[in-house]
Design a protein around this motif. Sequence first.
Motif, PDB file in Angstrom:
ATOM      1  N   LEU A  44      -0.590  -4.053  12.946  1.00  0.00           N
ATOM      2  CA  LEU A  44      -0.324  -2.613  13.022  1.00  0.00           C
ATOM      3  C   LEU A  44      -0.629  -2.046  14.400  1.00  0.00           C
ATOM      4  CD1 LEU A  44      -1.424  -1.234   9.548  1.00  0.00           C
ATOM      5  CD2 LEU A  44       0.883  -1.566  10.429  1.00  0.00           C
ATOM      6  N   ARG A  65      -2.418   3.699  10.135  1.00  0.00           N
ATOM      7  CA  ARG A  65      -2.612   2.843   8.969  1.00  0.00           C
ATOM      8  C   ARG A  65      -2.364   3.631   7.675  1.00  0.00           C
ATOM      9  NH1 ARG A  65      -7.602   0.711   9.981  1.00  0.00           N
ATOM     10  NH2 ARG A  65      -6.685  -1.025  11.080  1.00  0.00           N
ATOM     11  N   TRP A  66      -2.870   4.868   7.613  1.00  0.00           N
ATOM     12  CA  TRP A  66      -2.655   5.699   6.421  1.00  0.00           C
ATOM     13  C   TRP A  66      -1.163   5.972   6.231  1.00  0.00           C
ATOM     14  CZ3 TRP A  66      -0.473  10.130   4.693  1.00  0.00           C
ATOM     15  CH2 TRP A  66      -0.874  10.580   3.442  1.00  0.00           C
ATOM     16  N   THR A  69       0.660   2.780   5.120  1.00  0.00           N
ATOM     17  CA  THR A  69       0.272   2.426   3.757  1.00  0.00           C
ATOM     18  C   THR A  69       0.905   3.347   2.730  1.00  0.00           C
ATOM     19  OG1 THR A  69      -1.831   1.578   4.565  1.00  0.00           O
ATOM     20  CG2 THR A  69      -1.703   2.062   2.226  1.00  0.00           C
ATOM     21  N   HIS A  70       0.959   4.640   3.017  1.00  0.00           N
ATOM     22  CA  HIS A  70       1.439   5.606   2.029  1.00  0.00           C
ATOM     23  C   HIS A  70       2.934   5.889   2.103  1.00  0.00           C
ATOM     24  CE1 HIS A  70      -2.884   6.170   1.792  1.00  0.00           C
ATOM     25  NE2 HIS A  70      -2.654   6.557   0.562  1.00  0.00           N
ATOM     26  N   THR A  72       5.126   3.172   2.347  1.00  0.00           N
ATOM     27  CA  THR A  72       5.774   1.903   2.042  1.00  0.00           C
ATOM     28  C   THR A  72       5.730   1.579   0.550  1.00  0.00           C
ATOM     29  OG1 THR A  72       3.715   0.733   2.569  1.00  0.00           O
ATOM     30  CG2 THR A  72       5.356   0.883   4.319  1.00  0.00           C
TER      31      THR A  72
END
Length: 95
Positions: A44, A65-66, A69-70, A72
């Motif tokens: 990442l 990262r958040w 992650t949110h 996908t």
Amino acid sequence: MTYDPAFTNTASCKSKITMIDGDKGILRYRGYPIEQLAERSTYLEVAYLILHGELPSASQLQDWRWNITHHTFIHENIKKCVDGYHYDAHPWGCS
């Protein structure tokens, strides 16, 4: 175009992202040596570097990262569909 039989007659171009000098064994992304990125950075972090031009700070990486992650998530119906394929099924099984 450059003549290089191993390059298979593919045209090369200038890039702001990647710099390659095959004779010297150099590969850089956004100025960073690939060895440094491979040893010290996560996937990442490198993705952020390629898109934004610099490695992320700690807070930028946390936000990145958040967001990744949110954004996908897949719908449960898609998961059920994929789960219906056998691990050894031919990839064109739906055709």
